[in-house]
Scaffold this motif. Structure first.
Motif, PDB file in Angstrom:
ATOM      1  N   ALA B  41       0.356  35.287 -16.342  1.00  0.00           N
ATOM      2  CA  ALA B  41      -0.729  34.434 -15.839  1.00  0.00           C
ATOM      3  C   ALA B  41      -1.081  33.350 -16.867  1.00  0.00           C
ATOM      4  O   ALA B  41      -1.308  32.188 -16.506  1.00  0.00           O
ATOM      5  CB  ALA B  41      -1.960  35.278 -15.523  1.00  0.00           C
ATOM      6  N   ILE B  42      -1.110  33.730 -18.150  1.00  0.00           N
ATOM      7  CA  ILE B  42      -1.449  32.745 -19.190  1.00  0.00           C
ATOM      8  C   ILE B  42      -0.342  31.695 -19.304  1.00  0.00           C
ATOM      9  O   ILE B  42      -0.614  30.500 -19.435  1.00  0.00           O
ATOM     10  CB  ILE B  42      -1.708  33.444 -20.535  1.00  0.00           C
ATOM     11  N   VAL B  43       0.908  32.135 -19.237  1.00  0.00           N
ATOM     12  CA  VAL B  43       2.005  31.164 -19.282  1.00  0.00           C
ATOM     13  C   VAL B  43       1.872  30.192 -18.111  1.00  0.00           C
ATOM     14  O   VAL B  43       1.917  28.965 -18.296  1.00  0.00           O
ATOM     15  CB  VAL B  43       3.385  31.883 -19.236  1.00  0.00           C
ATOM     16  N   ARG B  44       1.691  30.718 -16.910  1.00  0.00           N
ATOM     17  CA  ARG B  44       1.550  29.868 -15.717  1.00  0.00           C
ATOM     18  C   ARG B  44       0.379  28.910 -15.853  1.00  0.00           C
ATOM     19  O   ARG B  44       0.482  27.711 -15.518  1.00  0.00           O
ATOM     20  CB  ARG B  44       1.317  30.758 -14.477  1.00  0.00           C
ATOM     21  N   PHE B  45      -0.748  29.435 -16.333  1.00  0.00           N
ATOM     22  CA  PHE B  45      -1.947  28.623 -16.511  1.00  0.00           C
ATOM     23  C   PHE B  45      -1.649  27.451 -17.452  1.00  0.00           C
ATOM     24  O   PHE B  45      -1.907  26.281 -17.114  1.00  0.00           O
ATOM     25  CB  PHE B  45      -3.065  29.505 -17.077  1.00  0.00           C
ATOM     26  N   CYS B  46      -1.067  27.757 -18.601  1.00  0.00           N
ATOM     27  CA  CYS B  46      -0.779  26.697 -19.570  1.00  0.00           C
ATOM     28  C   CYS B  46       0.267  25.718 -19.029  1.00  0.00           C
ATOM     29  O   CYS B  46       0.136  24.500 -19.204  1.00  0.00           O
ATOM     30  CB  CYS B  46      -0.325  27.293 -20.898  1.00  0.00           C
ATOM     31  N   GLN B  47       1.295  26.247 -18.384  1.00  0.00           N
ATOM     32  CA  GLN B  47       2.322  25.358 -17.814  1.00  0.00           C
ATOM     33  C   GLN B  47       1.697  24.389 -16.811  1.00  0.00           C
ATOM     34  O   GLN B  47       2.005  23.193 -16.813  1.00  0.00           O
ATOM     35  CB  GLN B  47       3.415  26.180 -17.119  1.00  0.00           C
ATOM     36  N   ASP B  48       0.837  24.905 -15.954  1.00  0.00           N
ATOM     37  CA  ASP B  48       0.216  24.047 -14.930  1.00  0.00           C
ATOM     38  C   ASP B  48      -0.722  23.018 -15.567  1.00  0.00           C
ATOM     39  O   ASP B  48      -0.774  21.855 -15.147  1.00  0.00           O
ATOM     40  CB  ASP B  48      -0.549  24.901 -13.907  1.00  0.00           C
ATOM     41  N   ILE B  49      -1.473  23.462 -16.594  1.00  0.00           N
ATOM     42  CA  ILE B  49      -2.368  22.533 -17.301  1.00  0.00           C
ATOM     43  C   ILE B  49      -1.540  21.427 -17.984  1.00  0.00           C
ATOM     44  O   ILE B  49      -1.875  20.232 -17.910  1.00  0.00           O
ATOM     45  CB  ILE B  49      -3.210  23.288 -18.370  1.00  0.00           C
ATOM     46  N   ILE B  50      -0.458  21.834 -18.632  1.00  0.00           N
ATOM     47  CA  ILE B  50       0.378  20.854 -19.342  1.00  0.00           C
ATOM     48  C   ILE B  50       0.962  19.841 -18.358  1.00  0.00           C
ATOM     49  O   ILE B  50       0.890  18.623 -18.580  1.00  0.00           O
ATOM     50  CB  ILE B  50       1.498  21.577 -20.133  1.00  0.00           C
ATOM     51  N   ALA B  51       1.537  20.334 -17.269  1.00  0.00           N
ATOM     52  CA  ALA B  51       2.155  19.425 -16.300  1.00  0.00           C
ATOM     53  C   ALA B  51       1.118  18.456 -15.718  1.00  0.00           C
ATOM     54  O   ALA B  51       1.391  17.259 -15.546  1.00  0.00           O
ATOM     55  CB  ALA B  51       2.822  20.229 -15.182  1.00  0.00           C
ATOM     56  N   ALA B  52      -0.086  18.964 -15.460  1.00  0.00           N
ATOM     57  CA  ALA B  52      -1.110  18.128 -14.818  1.00  0.00           C
ATOM     58  C   ALA B  52      -1.711  17.106 -15.778  1.00  0.00           C
ATOM     59  O   ALA B  52      -2.084  15.996 -15.372  1.00  0.00           O
ATOM     60  CB  ALA B  52      -2.217  19.025 -14.243  1.00  0.00           C
ATOM     61  N   THR B  53      -1.827  17.463 -17.067  1.00  0.00           N
ATOM     62  CA  THR B  53      -2.532  16.580 -17.997  1.00  0.00           C
ATOM     63  C   THR B  53      -1.582  15.714 -18.834  1.00  0.00           C
ATOM     64  O   THR B  53      -2.044  14.781 -19.507  1.00  0.00           O
ATOM     65  CB  THR B  53      -3.438  17.389 -18.964  1.00  0.00           C
ATOM     66  N   ALA B  54      -0.280  16.010 -18.813  1.00  0.00           N
ATOM     67  CA  ALA B  54       0.675  15.273 -19.657  1.00  0.00           C
ATOM     68  C   ALA B  54       0.587  13.750 -19.475  1.00  0.00           C
ATOM     69  O   ALA B  54       0.729  13.015 -20.463  1.00  0.00           O
ATOM     70  CB  ALA B  54       2.095  15.772 -19.421  1.00  0.00           C
ATOM     71  N   PRO B  55       0.353  13.245 -18.262  1.00  0.00           N
ATOM     72  CA  PRO B  55       0.289  11.781 -18.117  1.00  0.00           C
ATOM     73  C   PRO B  55      -0.864  11.137 -18.881  1.00  0.00           C
ATOM     74  O   PRO B  55      -0.889   9.914 -19.052  1.00  0.00           O
ATOM     75  CB  PRO B  55       0.082  11.585 -16.614  1.00  0.00           C
ATOM     76  N   TYR B  56      -1.818  11.943 -19.356  1.00  0.00           N
ATOM     77  CA  TYR B  56      -3.006  11.386 -20.008  1.00  0.00           C
ATOM     78  C   TYR B  56      -3.117  11.812 -21.466  1.00  0.00           C
ATOM     79  O   TYR B  56      -4.142  11.566 -22.104  1.00  0.00           O
ATOM     80  CB  TYR B  56      -4.269  11.830 -19.246  1.00  0.00           C
ATOM     81  N   ALA B  57      -2.074  12.459 -21.998  1.00  0.00           N
ATOM     82  CA  ALA B  57      -2.176  13.069 -23.329  1.00  0.00           C
ATOM     83  C   ALA B  57      -1.195  12.441 -24.306  1.00  0.00           C
ATOM     84  O   ALA B  57      -0.065  12.124 -23.951  1.00  0.00           O
ATOM     85  CB  ALA B  57      -1.925  14.571 -23.244  1.00  0.00           C
ATOM     86  N   CYS B  58      -1.641  12.280 -25.570  1.00  0.00           N
ATOM     87  CA  CYS B  58      -0.722  11.851 -26.625  1.00  0.00           C
ATOM     88  C   CYS B  58      -0.183  13.036 -27.406  1.00  0.00           C
ATOM     89  O   CYS B  58       0.730  12.891 -28.217  1.00  0.00           O
ATOM     90  CB  CYS B  58      -1.403  10.871 -27.577  1.00  0.00           C
ATOM     91  N   ALA B  59      -0.768  14.221 -27.198  1.00  0.00           N
ATOM     92  CA  ALA B  59      -0.331  15.429 -27.900  1.00  0.00           C
ATOM     93  C   ALA B  59      -0.934  16.651 -27.221  1.00  0.00           C
ATOM     94  O   ALA B  59      -1.933  16.546 -26.491  1.00  0.00           O
ATOM     95  CB  ALA B  59      -0.772  15.392 -29.372  1.00  0.00           C
ATOM     96  N   PHE B  60      -0.301  17.810 -27.460  1.00  0.00           N
ATOM     97  CA  PHE B  60      -0.877  19.101 -27.072  1.00  0.00           C
ATOM     98  C   PHE B  60      -1.085  19.924 -28.334  1.00  0.00           C
ATOM     99  O   PHE B  60      -0.294  19.856 -29.268  1.00  0.00           O
ATOM    100  CB  PHE B  60       0.032  19.848 -26.088  1.00  0.00           C
ATOM    101  N   LYS B  61      -2.163  20.716 -28.338  1.00  0.00           N
ATOM    102  CA  LYS B  61      -2.501  21.476 -29.536  1.00  0.00           C
ATOM    103  C   LYS B  61      -2.826  22.925 -29.178  1.00  0.00           C
ATOM    104  O   LYS B  61      -3.976  23.286 -28.957  1.00  0.00           O
ATOM    105  CB  LYS B  61      -3.708  20.824 -30.233  1.00  0.00           C
TER     106      LYS B  61
END
Lengths: 279, 279
Positions: B41-61
């Motif tokens: 569930a945590i992997v899925r949650f993070c994957q979905d967050i990353i895919a959705a927010t990547a267009p607006y992000a310069c980095a992930f932390k």
């Protein structure tokens, strides 16, 4: 039983101030274990070292870096290593963590609950609220970096800072005083390198009754006798003298565990001789 | 391409200074994921967050504490989360490590090789030789804690220190100067909380061309506009404004990823508005 009581009980039972550091490096495993898959070889290596040296140790100190570098499986190894330590001997997770409230809570839970360690090393740079979540575990030990054993310790820890009264003191002295003020539950300790006995003496004077973890003898070359005499409390106790590589890698042969035991015993006896000389 | 180039490329492409912090907490996962086993569930949650927010992000932390607290399987989760970040966006491992040479080398290998992160946060308290093993990775970023966002930052980082010329300065200023002197390969950065814009402005003046990771907006309540204007370099770049909980937990419903994307976009746009106002 809290951390200090558990430490003192083990220390008196084994007549030892020696802490065995567990820093397993795959490239330094004894030849007899190199046939096995690396993860199980490291578990076996640490289990054998722990069983052989436990009669001479007051604590074991696995350093997280050497487990984390192995990837996710390395934390499984860490867990098995922690579980291999006899129940009466405290485990100090050498993690040197430090982060803000929310995150510090997760780290405290990691080491004290997930892995069931008895104490953890913590970096004080982020201040009181970064340490508070650890201190809430009143039966566990929180050991704050104060004056470390490496040459670069001078860069920041030796800076002259103005204390509350306006006097210039070394930063490590101010940190020792801060930790003394945080120690209302008697669950704080310090980390002070064996390589600087004069600084260790000053810090022991500030924190008379706190356990002090003292790495830097053995491979790092600190003067054992000077470190012991500067580090113990008035009863000749509460110094945790840590040695890692000199014990772990005492022999590369099949006799690695016996060689580690002999080296641990020798170091324990040297420490005790230094204690007695001080009396 | 080194860390600064990768950061600037992503930042310009996405027109963004926003860094999305990944601090997944099992108790705060959206209801729609709570049927699954917690690790997946945590992997899925993070994957979905990353895919959705990547267009607006310069980095992930990702912050290591939230993965470590899950036990050995949590590091497997961390690995999958790092791999889920698109190749053109840098990953900053928020680990706040710091240890001596031998051990620091193991930590550097952990984050830069084992997990393939682009940068890591490091605690400077142990000095230059504790940082050197990270700096040897010239293409990776080493971000040193300088003035953190928490109230307790005052305890140590704000102490008045005598500098080489005998002048009293805040410890965080001395740390900024030290890191400036360590930055011969252009791979250092700093961590400075958004909650103290005046300190951030002083530090930016000392380190004019270094990336500065700036946590503390959103849930921690820092003033976004003041932080952006104090933190950017002369070109309005190299500030990495980090937000975690406000984005991750923008909605508890099935629309959590879309809500996170909307919040990320809104924050990015706010940051850009603050940048433009400064011109």
């Amino acid at each position: 039983m809290n951390f200090v009581e558990k430490l003192l009980t083990a220390s008196r039972r084994q007549e030892s101030l020696l802490c065995v550091g567990l820093d397993p490096e795959p490239g330094r495993l004894p030849a007899s274990l190199r046939q096995e898959p690396v993860m199980s070889a490291i578990v076996r290596f640490c289990q054998d070292i722990i069983a052989a040296t436990a009669p001479y140790a007051c604590a074991f100190k696995p350093n997280l870096a050497f487990f984390e570098v192995l990837g996710p499986a390395g934390l499984q190894v860490f867990q098995e290593v922690v579980q291999a330590v006899p129940a009466h001997i405290p485990v100090i997770a050498d993690a040197k963590r430090g982060d803000i409230g929310n995150t510090a809570r997760a780290y405290a839970k990691t080491f004290f609950e997930t892995y069931g360690c008895d104490a953890v090393t913590i970096n004080p740079y982020m201040g009181r609220d970064s340490v508070a979540p650890f201190l809430e575990y009143r039966d566990k030990g929180t050991l704050l970096l104060c004056r470390t054993s490496n040459p670069g310790a001078r860069d920041i820890q030796d800076l002259r800072v103005q204390d509350e009264g306006g006097t210039l003191r070394h930063l490590y002295e101010v940190v020792a005083q801060l930790v003394q003020s945080w120690n209302t539950a008697g669950n704080c300790g310090l980390v002070v390198g064996a390589t600087y006995p004069e600084e260790l003496r000053q810090i022991r004077a500030i924190c008379a009754q706190m356990p002090i973890l003292i790495p830097g003898i053995g491979a790092q070359g600190g003067d054992l006798e000077a470190a012991v005499q500067a580090g113990v409390d008035a009863q000749g106790e509460l110094a945790i003298i840590s040695s890692s590589r000199a014990i772990l890698y005492a022999s590369e042969g099949e006799d690695f565990a016996q060689a580690a035991a002999a080296e641990a015993r020798r170091t324990r006896d040297q420490i005790n001789a230094a204690r007695q000389k001080k009396d």
